[in-house]
Design an enzyme around this catalytic site. Structure first.
Site, PDB file in Angstrom:
ATOM      1  N   GLU A   1      46.129  45.586  29.906  1.00 49.92           N
ATOM      2  CA  GLU A   1      45.265  46.605  28.911  1.00 49.92           C
ATOM      3  C   GLU A   1      46.247  47.243  28.077  1.00 49.92           C
ATOM      4  O   GLU A   1      46.062  48.636  28.157  1.00 49.92           O
ATOM      5  CB  GLU A   1      44.098  47.143  29.436  1.00 49.92           C
ATOM      6  CG  GLU A   1      43.381  46.163  30.128  1.00 49.92           C
ATOM      7  CD  GLU A   1      42.198  46.761  31.229  1.00 49.92           C
ATOM      8  OE1 GLU A   1      41.444  46.310  31.980  1.00 49.92           O
ATOM      9  OE2 GLU A   1      42.027  48.246  31.220  1.00 49.92           O
TER      10      GLU A   1
ATOM     11  N   ASN B   1      47.689  40.772  30.125  1.00 53.33           N
ATOM     12  CA  ASN B   1      46.251  40.454  30.450  1.00 53.33           C
ATOM     13  C   ASN B   1      45.533  41.645  29.729  1.00 53.33           C
ATOM     14  O   ASN B   1      45.984  42.856  29.813  1.00 53.33           O
ATOM     15  CB  ASN B   1      46.268  40.531  31.764  1.00 53.33           C
ATOM     16  CG  ASN B   1      44.896  40.187  32.465  1.00 53.33           C
ATOM     17  OD1 ASN B   1      44.409  39.115  32.386  1.00 53.33           O
ATOM     18  ND2 ASN B   1      44.212  41.394  33.244  1.00 53.33           N
TER      19      ASN B   1
ATOM     20  N   HIS C   1      35.303  39.625  30.275  1.00 48.94           N
ATOM     21  CA  HIS C   1      34.083  40.412  30.748  1.00 48.94           C
ATOM     22  C   HIS C   1      33.316  40.398  29.819  1.00 48.94           C
ATOM     23  O   HIS C   1      33.329  41.041  28.728  1.00 48.94           O
ATOM     24  CB  HIS C   1      34.462  42.018  31.107  1.00 48.94           C
ATOM     25  CG  HIS C   1      35.221  42.160  32.497  1.00 48.94           C
ATOM     26  ND1 HIS C   1      35.048  41.843  33.653  1.00 48.94           N
ATOM     27  CD2 HIS C   1      36.797  42.407  32.262  1.00 48.94           C
ATOM     28  CE1 HIS C   1      35.993  42.167  34.265  1.00 48.94           C
ATOM     29  NE2 HIS C   1      37.093  42.398  33.719  1.00 48.94           N
TER      30      HIS C   1
ATOM     31  N   GLU D   1      39.394  37.410  34.615  1.00 53.65           N
ATOM     32  CA  GLU D   1      38.456  38.401  35.237  1.00 53.65           C
ATOM     33  C   GLU D   1      37.078  38.047  34.871  1.00 53.65           C
ATOM     34  O   GLU D   1      36.163  39.039  34.369  1.00 53.65           O
ATOM     35  CB  GLU D   1      38.632  39.651  34.985  1.00 53.65           C
ATOM     36  CG  GLU D   1      40.097  40.250  35.459  1.00 53.65           C
ATOM     37  CD  GLU D   1      40.419  41.424  34.929  1.00 53.65           C
ATOM     38  OE1 GLU D   1      41.744  42.150  34.706  1.00 53.65           O
ATOM     39  OE2 GLU D   1      39.546  42.496  34.816  1.00 53.65           O
TER      40      GLU D   1
ATOM     41  N   ASP E   1      33.177  37.744  34.103  1.00 48.06           N
ATOM     42  CA  ASP E   1      31.623  37.986  34.538  1.00 48.06           C
ATOM     43  C   ASP E   1      30.833  38.186  33.505  1.00 48.06           C
ATOM     44  O   ASP E   1      31.589  38.431  32.631  1.00 48.06           O
ATOM     45  CB  ASP E   1      31.853  39.323  35.693  1.00 48.06           C
ATOM     46  CG  ASP E   1      32.470  40.273  35.165  1.00 48.06           C
ATOM     47  OD1 ASP E   1      32.743  41.259  36.026  1.00 48.06           O
ATOM     48  OD2 ASP E   1      32.461  40.594  33.812  1.00 48.06           O
TER      49      ASP E   1
HETATM   50  O1  G3I Z   1      39.137  53.363  48.044  1.00 53.01           O
HETATM   51  C1  G3I Z   1      38.277  54.220  47.335  1.00 53.01           C
HETATM   52  C2  G3I Z   1      37.315  54.782  48.588  1.00 53.01           C
HETATM   53  O2  G3I Z   1      38.467  55.247  49.526  1.00 53.01           O
HETATM   54  C3  G3I Z   1      36.629  55.773  48.004  1.00 53.01           C
HETATM   55  O3  G3I Z   1      35.692  56.265  49.370  1.00 53.01           O
HETATM   56  C4  G3I Z   1      35.621  55.233  46.833  1.00 53.01           C
HETATM   57  C5  G3I Z   1      34.737  56.367  46.386  1.00 53.01           C
HETATM   58  O4  G3I Z   1      35.213  57.080  45.239  1.00 53.01           O
HETATM   59  O5  G3I Z   1      36.426  54.924  45.825  1.00 53.01           O
HETATM   60  C6  G3I Z   1      37.434  53.774  46.225  1.00 53.01           C
HETATM   61  O6  G3I Z   1      37.954  53.357  45.175  1.00 53.01           O
HETATM   62  C7  G3I Z   1      37.240  52.796  44.155  1.00 53.01           C
HETATM   63  C8  G3I Z   1      37.887  51.167  44.036  1.00 53.01           C
HETATM   64  O7  G3I Z   1      37.395  50.638  42.810  1.00 53.01           O
HETATM   65  C9  G3I Z   1      37.846  50.501  45.316  1.00 53.01           C
HETATM   66  O8  G3I Z   1      36.610  50.291  45.556  1.00 53.01           O
HETATM   67  C10 G3I Z   1      37.639  53.523  42.744  1.00 53.01           C
HETATM   68  O9  G3I Z   1      36.595  54.553  42.977  1.00 53.01           O
HETATM   69  C11 G3I Z   1      36.901  52.614  41.532  1.00 53.01           C
HETATM   70  O10 G3I Z   1      37.230  53.159  40.525  1.00 53.01           O
HETATM   71  C12 G3I Z   1      37.655  51.279  41.870  1.00 53.01           C
HETATM   72  O11 G3I Z   1      36.971  50.765  40.618  1.00 53.01           O
HETATM   73  C13 G3I Z   1      37.868  49.316  40.207  1.00 53.01           C
HETATM   74  C14 G3I Z   1      38.393  49.400  38.705  1.00 53.01           C
HETATM   75  O12 G3I Z   1      39.009  48.411  38.418  1.00 53.01           O
HETATM   76  C15 G3I Z   1      39.008  50.733  38.666  1.00 53.01           C
HETATM   77  O13 G3I Z   1      39.336  50.759  37.351  1.00 53.01           O
HETATM   78  C16 G3I Z   1      37.008  48.153  40.481  1.00 53.01           C
HETATM   79  O14 G3I Z   1      36.410  47.921  41.871  1.00 53.01           O
HETATM   80  C17 G3I Z   1      37.603  46.982  39.827  1.00 53.01           C
HETATM   81  O15 G3I Z   1      36.830  45.806  39.863  1.00 53.01           O
HETATM   82  C18 G3I Z   1      38.192  47.236  38.487  1.00 53.01           C
HETATM   83  O16 G3I Z   1      38.804  45.941  37.976  1.00 53.01           O
HETATM   84  C19 G3I Z   1      39.130  46.035  36.574  1.00 53.01           C
HETATM   85  C20 G3I Z   1      40.550  45.331  36.618  1.00 53.01           C
HETATM   86  O17 G3I Z   1      41.548  45.718  37.460  1.00 53.01           O
HETATM   87  C21 G3I Z   1      41.259  45.281  35.121  1.00 53.01           C
HETATM   88  N1  G3I Z   1      40.162  45.052  34.222  1.00 53.01           N
HETATM   89  C22 G3I Z   1      38.909  45.549  34.477  1.00 53.01           C
HETATM   90  C23 G3I Z   1      38.408  45.387  35.559  1.00 53.01           C
HETATM   91  C24 G3I Z   1      37.171  46.273  35.719  1.00 53.01           C
HETATM   92  O18 G3I Z   1      36.960  47.549  35.395  1.00 53.01           O
END
Ligand code: G3I
Length: 361
Positions: free
Chosen positions: A169, A210, A246, A277, A279
């Site tokens: 990005e 990507n 997406h 990615e 969906d």
């Molecule tokens: O691991 C912590 C946990 O310890 C904590 O208790 C919890 C509560 O806040 O947060 C957890 O971290 C979260 C992490 O996912 C793991 O689950 C983060 O808050 C959350 O922001 C993070 O979201 C991820 C997101 O990227 C971050 O920007 C999504 O799962 C993931 O699907 C998403 O993936 C991105 C790709 O990398 C790039 N392209 C877009 C895609 C969707 O946004």
């Protein structure tokens, strides 16, 4: 008669033009008795790596989730546990344990692994952003830190990652380099540096750009084409272009041929391409029309990939509505995946099965 996958996909594209519901012209209908209810990885065979993002926490706690990943997919991507904030939570303290779990599982399941992601403006460790903001970490030190991160991580997984999302990005929706900590502190050269350092650490891994909203022909995908040309002219080791995919049912979709044309222009530069990615979310609650339209969203991206000659992997960003990033990011939206929260197949799953089966015939 063995038809090439491109010709098969051409037939499919023609077939799908007529369909929202599995009418006579749709791939699912066209596959008819040939639409075997077999796992996606079996149907994909050698023509395409079919993958999913894997949520490490769900993987360690949910046996059904684990089993379905092993059965359906021949490629996996760590949804979060290869990201910088996870692998270096404190400066100099590297923790690849969760990612190593997933790689060990992939080895057991005969799966390839896509690496995601080395340089991104999100999920950057707090110690790093705080250090830059306070001025404690200046540009020279930051460049050294970035080089060490890429070298440490790529070396750790050397020989076990087939495609790396080196930078994620880096261009905004207006087609300009995204205004990030990396661009502000290091200038645009950080992108070429990242590819060179990754290549030095693992010369065999295929190195990808990507991003999202680059599935079709747009100012953003044009900007990526220009960036790729510029990097290649500098002899930077960039090998591929990944379109995330997406989609939202409410926004409509490109046509399969537009997706293929777009990917084709990157392939004309000698690059590989991938859908990384995929969906297709919807405004909740679901209904039959949205679910059928969702199937079309998956359909055009998969067919676009199959129509493109060097699109060699198609990854969904999660495969069950039980574990999805969508509801947490898009209020009132969800149900973005191939299987529902009980792992039951949705029309989108049947569509993907049918397309893979037809493309293989
Ligand atoms: O691991 C912590 C946990 O310890 C904590 O208790 C919890 C509560 O806040 O947060 C957890 O971290 C979260 C992490 O996912 C793991 O689950 C983060 O808050 C959350 O922001 C993070 O979201 C991820 C997101 O990227 C971050 O920007 C999504 O799962 C993931 O699907 C998403 O993936 C991105 C790709 O990398 C790039 N392209 C877009 C895609 C969707 O946004």
């Amino acid at each position: 008669m063995k038809v090439s996958r491109v010709a098969a996909a051409g037939l499919l594209a023609a077939a799908s033009l007529y369909s929202v519901l599995p009418a006579a012209g749709s791939p699912a209908a066209a596959a008819g008795s040939h639409s075997p209810d077999r796992p996606l990885r079996e149907l994909a065979g050698r023509q395409l790596l079919i993958g999913t993002a894997v949520d490490h926490a769900a993987y360690t706690s949910d046996a059904t989730y684990r089993d379905r990943i092993a059965t359906e997919f021949n490629s996996i991507t760590a949804e979060n546990v290869m990201k910088w904030e996870v692998v270096e939570p404190a400066r100099g303290e590297l923790d690849f344990s969760a990612a190593d779990d997933l790689l060990a599982a992939a080895r057991r399941n005969g799966q390839q692994v896509r690496g995601h992601t080395l340089v991104w403006h999100n999920q950057v460790p707090g110690w790093l952003t705080a250090g830059v903001e306070s001025g404690e970490i200046d540009a020279d030190e930051l460049r050294g830190i970035l080089r060490k991160h890429i070298t440490d991580e790529v070396r750790h997984f050397r020989g076990r990652i087939y495609q790396w999302d080196v930078v994620n990005e880096v261009i905004d929706d207006n087609g300009r380099l995204r205004d990030t900590l990396w661009l502000r502190e290091l200038g645009p050269g950080y992108i070429a540096d990242a590819f060179r350092w990754a290549h030095q650490a693992d010369p065999k891994a295929r190195l990808f750009l990507n991003d999202y909203n680059v599935e079709g022909l747009s100012a953003k995908s044009d900007a990526y084409l220009a960036l790729a040309k510029d990097l290649l002219a500098q002899r930077v080791p960039v090998h591929g272009f990944g379109a995330q995919g997406h989609y939202g049912v409410q926004y409509g979709f490109h046509s399969a041929s537009e997706v293929a044309t777009n990917l084709g222009r990157f392939e004309a530069l000698g690059l590989e391409t991938a859908l990384t990615e995929v969906d297709v979310r919807m405004l909740m609650p679901t209904d039959n029309v949205k679910l059928q339209a969702q199937a079309q969203g998956y359909s055009v991206l998969l067919q676009g990939c199959l129509l493109a000659r060097r699109c060699n992997s198609f990854t969904v960003w999660g495969f069950t509505d039980k574990y999805s990033w969508v509801p947490g990011f898009f209020e009132g939206e969800g149900a973005a995946n191939l299987l529902d929260e009980n792992f039951a197949p949705k029309p989108a799953y049947r569509e993907v099965q049918a397309i893979l089966a037809l493309a293989r015939r």
